[in-house]
Structure formats: structure tokens, C-alpha cells
Scaffold this active site. Structure first.
Site, short mmCIF file in Angstrom:
data_model
loop_
_atom_site.label_atom_id
_atom_site.label_comp_id
_atom_site.label_asym_id
_atom_site.label_seq_id
_atom_site.Cartn_x
_atom_site.Cartn_y
_atom_site.Cartn_z
N GLU A 170 1.06 -1.35 0.16
CA GLU A 170 0.13 -0.39 0.06
C GLU A 170 0.33 1.42 -0.42
OE1 GLU A 170 -2.70 -0.38 3.18
OE2 GLU A 170 -3.72 -1.88 2.68
N GLU A 262 -5.43 -7.58 -0.59
CA GLU A 262 -6.48 -7.66 -0.21
C GLU A 262 -7.57 -7.03 0.09
OE1 GLU A 262 -5.02 -5.01 3.41
OE2 GLU A 262 -2.93 -5.77 3.85
#
Length: 313
Positions: A170, A262
């Protein structure tokens, strides 16, 4: 057929990458993150569906060498203590289940300084840019931590247990210290780690997973095996994330297999079975994202795990 970027990749790592490529667009591999040794998410899925995900995610946060126990909240300490020995569980599961697929997530407490959950930028003044400069304390601490983690990974390498290795995830956001100064810095850290783990530690069982949907941060095809992104949509709208897939491969590479690193809500398997959007796998996040009706209902779980399109244990 796509080959691993590591020219010395192990036999099982090579086979796993081939399997992911064969799967993408024809099926999707079910996956679930676990954060504690109890792995209650797996029991929850098994109780509802009678099956288990083929891919199991494990967390390494408690293995961070620089956890500030003296200045940590109860919530932080609980996460750390609950997470201890998860690599033992990962190792045992991989040896007992021949079709197991492991992926590791590392919420890395900052190598220097920091308090509480210091993988978050707000809890540390660690400057990742300084890692890129020779001779800095930040660089020395970064490599020290990498060596410690490499020691934990070695037993998996010795048994040729392949790992989908997803560091610096991320980095499109600034919430983690590795992304605070932009995804370009995170990409440089990724390259440093790749070279260190490949050339020095010879962790040839790792498949290198990049987790950022921004063009300016892509480390390059010579460093990445799998491109991924994380998605947490607020609306519970059935989707195969086809638009998000197109955005990801356009920003990274059309030469790599793609996956959902995710998700808060996993894709709709009925839509996927018609569109064949080529996600190789997904991994639902832990706790309430799996074990509540808020994000993924029992009915959704049953549909996913009973579908011929999904691959599960």
C-alpha cells in the site's frame, strides 16, 4: 509462460508462479489473512462452507526487531502478543497441506525510533529516504532488520516452501513509513530488499509481490513476479473489480500475473465466472472482514466456496 524474476528461483516457487498464471482468467484462488496463531478466520470459513481457502495469509508484525514495548498501547501489545509464533503455524501448515499457498504480510515496526504501532507514519519519525543514502543510521538499521527477518524465512527456503512475499504494501498511501515520502521511495526499498534477499541470503523460494496501483512507483519487470492492489470498497455492490484490474495492469505491467492482495469485500464469483477477469487470487482481510455479516455475508461465503470457478481446499 512467465518465469520468476529470480534466475535461481526454486523448483516449487517456479511451479507456483506457473500455477497462478494458469489459474488467472479461468478460476480464482480463495484466500484469507490470519493475524494470530488461533487463525479463527479459517475455522469460521470451514464451519460455514465445509471448505478452507487454498491461500492463507500470515502476519509478521511481531517479528519486527524494534518494537517499543515501553511506549505501546494495550491494543498494540495485544496485536503483538496474539501474533507471536505465527510463522511456526505457517511452517506446520505448509508441511501438512501439499496444496497450501502461503503469503506473508509485514507491518514492519520502524527500524529506528517510534512508539506504539510504529509501522504507521504517525508513530515514527523514521525517514525512509535516508535508507537510500550510504552510511546513514537508517540504512544500517534497515539492513539489520532485513537480516533478522531473513533468518526467520530461511527454514521455509531450506524446505523449498514457496512464499508470496509482499513487502512495502500500500505504498500509494502515506500511512505507513515506507510510503510516507511517496511510492517511488518504497520501490527503491523493494529493489534493495530484492537484491539483498536474492544475492546475499539466497531466499530463492520467494515470489516477489508488488502492491501499489501507481505508475510512478513500479519497481520494474526485472524485480516483480506478481502485481497486486488492495481494495476496501464501502458499498456492498457485487463486482468482479474489472475496472480496478485494468487500472492496475496499465499502471504496472501487462507481463505479470495480477491478484487482489487484500480485500475488505471479496469479488462476486458469479460475475467472475462470466467475465473471467484474470485475478489469480484474492485475500480477504482478517477479523471482522471475514467473521461478520457486515462485509462478507455467510451467503457470499457459501457462494464463493461452492462455486466451480473458485479453487479451495
Amino acid at each position: 509462460m512467465q518465469k520468476p524474476v529470480n534466475p535461481n528461483a526454486s523448483e516449487n516457487a517456479t511451479k507456483l508462479l506457473a500455477f497462478l498464471n494458469e489459474t488467472a482468467g479461468h478460476h480464482i484462488i480463495t484466500g484469507q489473512h490470519t493475524q494470530s496463531v488461533e487463525m479463527e478466520e479459517i475455522s469460521y470459513i470451514r464451519n460455514i462452507t465445509g471448505r478452507e481457502p487454498m491461500l492463507r495469509g500470515f502476519e509478521l508484525l511481531s517479528y519486527s526487531p524494534n518494537i517499543n514495548y515501553d511506549d505501546a498501547s494495550e491494543e498494540c501489545l495485544k496485536e503483538v502478543y496474539d501474533n507471536r509464533d505465527t510463522l511456526d503455524e505457517a511452517y506446520k501448515w505448509a508441511l501438512s497441506e501439499k496444496n497450501a499457498i502461503l503469503t506473508f504480510t509485514f507491518h514492519w515496526f520502524s527500524p529506528l525510533g517510534g512508539r506504539d504501532k510504529s509501522f504507521f507514519s504517525e508513530h515514527t519519525d523514521f525517514d525512509a529516504r535516508r535508507v537510500l543514502e550510504e552510511g546513514t543510521p537508517e540504512r544500517e538499521a534497515f539492513y539489520r532488520d532485513m537480516d533478522v527477518i531473513a533468518g526467520h524465512l530461511k527454514r521455509f527456503s531450506d524446505k523449498d516452501i514457496p512464499i508470496l512475499w509482499r513487502p512495502f504494501h500500500e505504498s500509494e498511501g502515506t500511512w505507513f513509513w515506507w510510503g510516507r515520502y511517496g511510492c517511488e521511495v518504497a520501490a527503491e526499498l523493494f529493489r534493495l530488499m530484492y537484491r539483498h534477499y536474492t544475492d546475499i541470503h539466497h531466499l530463492n523460494n520467494l515470489l516477489w509481490v508488488w502492491n501499489c496501483p501507481l505508475k510512478e512507483g513500479y519497481p520494474g519487470d526485472e524485480y516483480v513476479d506478481i502485481v497486486t492492489r488492495d481494495l476496501y470498497p464501502e458499498a456492498d455492490t457485487p463486482t468482479d473489480f474489472q475496472k480496478e484490474y485494468a487500472e492496475l495492469v496499465e499502471a504496472t505491467s501487462k507481463n505479470k500475473v495480477a491478484a487482489l492482495g487484500e480485500v475488505g469485500r471479496f469479488p462476486d464469483v458469479n460475475i467472475l465466472s462470466k467475465s473471467h477477469t484474470p485475478w489469480a487470487y484474492y485475500m480477504t482481510w482478517s477479523h471482522e472482514f471475514c467473521m461478520s455479516e457486515r462485509f462478507n455475508t455467510s451467503e457470499k461465503l457459501k457462494n464463493m466456496y461452492s462455486s466451480e470457478y473458485s479453487i479451495k481446499l
